[in-house]
Every structure is written in C-alpha cells, then in structure tokens.
Motif scaffolding. Structure first.
Motif, PDB file in Angstrom:
ATOM      1  N   ARG A   1      95.556 -83.271  94.669  1.00  0.00           N
ATOM      2  CA  ARG A   1      96.977 -82.865  94.680  1.00  0.00           C
ATOM      3  C   ARG A   1      97.173 -81.760  93.651  1.00  0.00           C
ATOM      4  NH1 ARG A   1     100.335 -82.241  91.411  1.00  0.00           N
ATOM      5  NH2 ARG A   1      98.833 -83.039  89.904  1.00  0.00           N
ATOM      6  N   GLN A   2      97.862 -80.732  94.035  1.00  0.00           N
ATOM      7  CA  GLN A   2      98.091 -79.676  93.051  1.00  0.00           C
ATOM      8  C   GLN A   2      99.363 -78.912  93.352  1.00  0.00           C
ATOM      9  OE1 GLN A   2      95.480 -76.163  93.295  1.00  0.00           O
ATOM     10  NE2 GLN A   2      94.487 -77.160  95.024  1.00  0.00           N
ATOM     11  N   SER A   3      99.767 -78.103  92.390  1.00  0.00           N
ATOM     12  CA  SER A   3     100.955 -77.271  92.567  1.00  0.00           C
ATOM     13  C   SER A   3     100.558 -76.035  93.345  1.00  0.00           C
ATOM     14  CB  SER A   3     101.507 -76.850  91.205  1.00  0.00           C
ATOM     15  OG  SER A   3     101.950 -77.981  90.500  1.00  0.00           O
TER      16      SER A   3
ATOM     17  N   ARG B   1     102.050 -72.784  94.046  1.00  0.00           N
ATOM     18  CA  ARG B   1     103.205 -71.987  93.634  1.00  0.00           C
ATOM     19  C   ARG B   1     103.342 -70.675  94.402  1.00  0.00           C
ATOM     20  NH1 ARG B   1     101.025 -74.041  88.773  1.00  0.00           N
ATOM     21  NH2 ARG B   1     102.467 -75.487  87.749  1.00  0.00           N
TER      22      ARG B   1
ATOM     23  N   LEU C   1      99.070 -74.409  80.683  1.00  0.00           N
ATOM     24  CA  LEU C   1      98.933 -73.525  81.848  1.00  0.00           C
ATOM     25  C   LEU C   1      98.402 -72.162  81.415  1.00  0.00           C
ATOM     26  CD1 LEU C   1     102.379 -74.251  83.533  1.00  0.00           C
ATOM     27  CD2 LEU C   1     100.138 -74.814  84.489  1.00  0.00           C
TER      28      LEU C   1
ATOM     29  N   MET D   1     108.902 -88.530  93.423  1.00  0.00           N
ATOM     30  CA  MET D   1     108.244 -87.220  93.485  1.00  0.00           C
ATOM     31  C   MET D   1     106.753 -87.382  93.751  1.00  0.00           C
ATOM     32  SD  MET D   1     107.499 -84.478  90.422  1.00  0.00           S
ATOM     33  CE  MET D   1     109.092 -83.838  90.031  1.00  0.00           C
TER      34      MET D   1
ATOM     35  N   TRP E   1     104.458 -86.227  96.903  1.00  0.00           N
ATOM     36  CA  TRP E   1     103.443 -85.198  96.632  1.00  0.00           C
ATOM     37  C   TRP E   1     102.083 -85.670  97.147  1.00  0.00           C
ATOM     38  CZ3 TRP E   1     104.097 -82.336  91.319  1.00  0.00           C
ATOM     39  CH2 TRP E   1     103.449 -81.092  91.363  1.00  0.00           C
TER      40      TRP E   1
ATOM     41  N   HIS F   1     105.293 -77.797  96.029  1.00  0.00           N
ATOM     42  CA  HIS F   1     105.602 -77.116  94.763  1.00  0.00           C
ATOM     43  C   HIS F   1     106.913 -77.679  94.231  1.00  0.00           C
ATOM     44  CE1 HIS F   1     106.923 -73.041  92.749  1.00  0.00           C
ATOM     45  NE2 HIS F   1     106.579 -73.943  91.846  1.00  0.00           N
ATOM     46  N   VAL F   2     106.857 -78.258  93.050  1.00  0.00           N
ATOM     47  CA  VAL F   2     108.081 -78.769  92.425  1.00  0.00           C
ATOM     48  C   VAL F   2     108.800 -77.595  91.759  1.00  0.00           C
ATOM     49  CG1 VAL F   2     109.014 -80.253  90.611  1.00  0.00           C
ATOM     50  CG2 VAL F   2     107.131 -81.049  92.031  1.00  0.00           C
TER      51      VAL F   2
ATOM     52  N   SER G   1     111.935 -76.837  89.356  1.00  0.00           N
ATOM     53  CA  SER G   1     112.995 -77.401  88.503  1.00  0.00           C
ATOM     54  C   SER G   1     114.193 -76.452  88.394  1.00  0.00           C
ATOM     55  CB  SER G   1     112.460 -77.635  87.085  1.00  0.00           C
ATOM     56  OG  SER G   1     111.275 -78.369  87.121  1.00  0.00           O
TER      57      SER G   1
ATOM     58  N   GLN H   1      93.591 -72.007  91.237  1.00  0.00           N
ATOM     59  CA  GLN H   1      93.928 -71.967  89.813  1.00  0.00           C
ATOM     60  C   GLN H   1      93.063 -72.965  89.072  1.00  0.00           C
ATOM     61  OE1 GLN H   1      97.975 -72.596  90.629  1.00  0.00           O
ATOM     62  NE2 GLN H   1      97.852 -74.818  90.787  1.00  0.00           N
TER      63      GLN H   1
ATOM     64  N   ARG I   1      92.602 -75.857  86.869  1.00  0.00           N
ATOM     65  CA  ARG I   1      93.439 -77.009  86.510  1.00  0.00           C
ATOM     66  C   ARG I   1      92.662 -77.844  85.507  1.00  0.00           C
ATOM     67  NH1 ARG I   1      93.691 -80.222  90.746  1.00  0.00           N
ATOM     68  NH2 ARG I   1      95.623 -81.273  90.199  1.00  0.00           N
TER      69      ARG I   1
ATOM     70  N   ARG J   1      92.476 -81.134  82.564  1.00  0.00           N
ATOM     71  CA  ARG J   1      93.013 -82.431  82.156  1.00  0.00           C
ATOM     72  C   ARG J   1      92.253 -82.904  80.923  1.00  0.00           C
ATOM     73  NH1 ARG J   1      96.319 -81.096  85.556  1.00  0.00           N
ATOM     74  NH2 ARG J   1      97.316 -82.472  87.068  1.00  0.00           N
TER      75      ARG J   1
HETATM   76  C1  LIG Z   1     108.873 -83.215  86.361  1.00  0.00           C
HETATM   77  C2  LIG Z   1     108.065 -82.006  86.776  1.00  0.00           C
HETATM   78  C3  LIG Z   1     108.676 -80.770  86.841  1.00  0.00           C
HETATM   79  C4  LIG Z   1     107.943 -79.643  87.231  1.00  0.00           C
HETATM   80  N1  LIG Z   1     108.585 -78.449  87.361  1.00  0.00           N
HETATM   81  C5  LIG Z   1     107.883 -77.383  87.811  1.00  0.00           C
HETATM   82  C6  LIG Z   1     108.531 -76.141  88.036  1.00  0.00           C
HETATM   83  O1  LIG Z   1     109.732 -75.993  87.870  1.00  0.00           O
HETATM   84  N2  LIG Z   1     107.780 -75.111  88.473  1.00  0.00           N
HETATM   85  C7  LIG Z   1     106.448 -75.226  88.699  1.00  0.00           C
HETATM   86  O2  LIG Z   1     105.815 -74.261  89.106  1.00  0.00           O
HETATM   87  N3  LIG Z   1     105.796 -76.397  88.499  1.00  0.00           N
HETATM   88  C8  LIG Z   1     106.492 -77.473  88.062  1.00  0.00           C
HETATM   89  N4  LIG Z   1     105.856 -78.665  87.882  1.00  0.00           N
HETATM   90  C9  LIG Z   1     104.424 -78.761  88.155  1.00  0.00           C
HETATM   91  C10 LIG Z   1     103.583 -78.840  86.876  1.00  0.00           C
HETATM   92  O3  LIG Z   1     103.625 -77.608  86.191  1.00  0.00           O
HETATM   93  C11 LIG Z   1     102.162 -79.180  87.309  1.00  0.00           C
HETATM   94  O4  LIG Z   1     102.176 -80.439  87.916  1.00  0.00           O
HETATM   95  C12 LIG Z   1     101.171 -79.178  86.159  1.00  0.00           C
HETATM   96  O5  LIG Z   1     101.042 -77.879  85.628  1.00  0.00           O
HETATM   97  C13 LIG Z   1      99.796 -79.654  86.609  1.00  0.00           C
HETATM   98  O6  LIG Z   1      99.306 -78.830  87.641  1.00  0.00           O
HETATM   99  P1  LIG Z   1      98.951 -79.429  89.069  1.00  0.00           P
HETATM  100  O7  LIG Z   1     100.217 -79.918  89.709  1.00  0.00           O
HETATM  101  O8  LIG Z   1      98.361 -78.283  89.868  1.00  0.00           O
HETATM  102  O9  LIG Z   1      97.973 -80.530  88.861  1.00  0.00           O
HETATM  103  C14 LIG Z   1     106.562 -79.790  87.515  1.00  0.00           C
HETATM  104  C15 LIG Z   1     105.964 -81.041  87.452  1.00  0.00           C
HETATM  105  C16 LIG Z   1     106.698 -82.151  87.100  1.00  0.00           C
HETATM  106  C17 LIG Z   1     106.030 -83.497  87.094  1.00  0.00           C
END
Ligand SMILES: Cc1cc2nc3c(=O)[nH]c(=O)nc-3n(C[C@H](O)[C@H](O)[C@H](O)COP(=O)(O)O)c2cc1C
Length: 239
Positions: A11-13, A15, A95, A161, A165, A176-177, A179, A217, A219, A221
């Motif tokens: 699972r990943q973001s 963007r 990041l 969430m 995801w 992509h979350v 905020s 990207q 990533r 941990r």
């Molecule tokens: C509560 C929450 C809010 C987040 N808000 C954003 C956001 O606004 N923009 C974004 O690009 N990623 C957002 N993220 C994603 C995190 O940046 C991301 O999960 C983290 O960098 C780890 O990367 P990965 O998801 O690829 O494992 C959010 C994640 C969480 C849990």
C-alpha cells in the motif's frame, strides 16, 4: 487474494496524476466502502459519512479551488524532509524534499520566512485527474464518550481510512489521501459544492484511480527494534 502483510507493505501513496478516463468499477468502489463500513470505531460509533464524487464537473470545480499553504505547514513540513536518498535511508522517517515545490525546501522555509501566497497548485491538478474522490466527514459534536478532543473518534476515522486504503491496494487501485480539503477556506467551498451540512467537518479526502505513471518513490520505515521495547521501555532487542 494477496496475503495481508504484503498488501500492507505494498500500500502506498500515489500522489501523481491519474487517468481520468479510467473509471473505478462500481463493484470495486463498493468493496472499498464495505471496508470502511467494517472498520473498528470507538464505541462502534461509526462516526463517518462519505461523499462519493464521480461527477467530472464537480471534481473539476473542487480541483479549481485555491489550496493555500500556511507558513506553519511550510515550516513544520521542512522538518520532515530529506535532501538525498542517503539521508532518507539513514533517518528512516519523513519524505524526500523532491516531493515538494522548491520554495518549500529552502532554509527560508525552515525559518518560517516563506509566507502567504505559496499555493499547492499540484493538489488541484491531481484532484482534477481523478475519476473518483471520497470525501470523509465527521460530526465534531458527536465525540466518543469521555474522549478529550475526540481523540478516539479521530483515531476511528484513521481506521476507516486504512481499511479503505488496504482494500484499494488489494484491488490494484491507486489511493492518495488529501488533507488540503480540510483547510478552513477550502472546506467551506467544498461543503458548498457538495451541499454538506455546516455542522459537519471534512476529515480528509481520498483520490482513487489509476496512475498515468506508476509511483516510483523511495519509501522508508523504522526497523522493529527502533520502536519496540521488550518488557521495559527502552529495552531494545532485535525481534
Ligand atoms: C492522516 C494522514 C494524512 C495524510 N495527508 C496527506 C496529504 O495531505 N497529502 C499527501 O500527499 N499524503 C498524505 N498522507 C500520506 C502520508 O504522507 C504517507 O502515508 C506517508 O508519507 C507514508 O508513505 P506511503 O503512504 O507511500 O507509505 C497522509 C497520511 C495520513 C495517515
């Protein structure tokens, strides 16, 4: 069916831009929402509402809003940045600076001197490319019992969430979350566009879809022993 740990690790973001013409199948969307439905929530309050937005005109209108970045965001975000792969691999948290516009990665940003007009225009473009958005809402007046600041209620939203995801990841759907829709001005505009009652708050939004280019990207941990203790806090042992 993938095993659950590999779904969690993969699972990943995502963007980047998505292909707006590649729709998310309704049965997949239903599974993602079903995952939210079964999320654990404090006192089983199920304290969320989700607005599914797949009308391209509405997505366009949300994408056309202005997404300002506050000085506080810029200053605090700087603390999470790494400026090389080596630095990121060493820190194991945060990041890469390359994720952000150059103005946000200067020493002036760290000193809180980058102000005002910085706008996150990429968010708007990314939103406009998405075939579907999920807008997750909550009612701040309905907090979890005796939970100061509704801490438990907010955690519950995080559970929803993560469930969505992981379900999306298991279906090969990018997620992509975002905020930025919770910012005061933007939130007001989005609520207007979607007829969301004034009393509800936008917790976060998710973009779902299929990326034009797959996310590549680095990533990172922490290792298990960086955050676990054995029997006594601070007693670090390799698990
Ligand atoms: C509560 C929450 C809010 C987040 N808000 C954003 C956001 O606004 N923009 C974004 O690009 N990623 C957002 N993220 C994603 C995190 O940046 C991301 O999960 C983290 O960098 C780890 O990367 P990965 O998801 O690829 O494992 C959010 C994640 C969480 C849990």
């Amino acid at each position: 069916m993938q095993d659950i740990l590999s779904v969690i690790q993969e699972r990943q973001s995502a963007r980047g831009l998505y292909d707006p013409k590649h729709r998310v199948a309704r049965q997949d969307l239903r599974k993602i929402l079903e995952a939210a439905r079964w999320a654990p929530t404090a006192h089983n309050m199920q304290n969320f509402e989700i607005v599914i937005v797949d009308d391209t005109t509405v997505i366009e209108a949300i994408g056309n809003l202005t997404y300002p970045l506050s000085t506080t965001f810029i200053r605090e975000n700087y603390q999470q940045l790494s400026f090389s792969e080596e630095e990121l691999l060493r820190k194991k948290v945060g990041l890469p600076a390359s994720h952000f516009p150059p103005a946000l990665t200067t020493p002036a940003a760290a000193r809180g001197e980058v102000t005002g007009e910085q706008e996150n225009s990429f968010v708007g473009r990314a939103i406009k490319s998405s075939p579907v958005l999920l807008i997750v809402l909550y009612d701040p007046a309905r907090r979890a019992p005796a939970s100061e600041g509704d801490f438990l209620g907010i955690i519950s939203l995080g559970c929803a969430m993560e469930n969505m995801w992981l379900m999306a990841a298991s279906l090969g759907i990018a997620f992509h979350v975002v905020s930025a829709l919770s910012g005061d001005e933007v939130e007001k505009e989005v609520k207007g566009l979607l007829d969301i009652p004034v009393a509800l708050k936008i917790a976060f939004a998710c973009r779902l879809g299929y990326p034009v280019t797959p996310p590549a990207q680095l990533r990172v941990r922490r290792d298990l022993e960086d955050f676990t203790s054995h029997n006594h806090f601070g007693n670090r042992e390799k698990m």
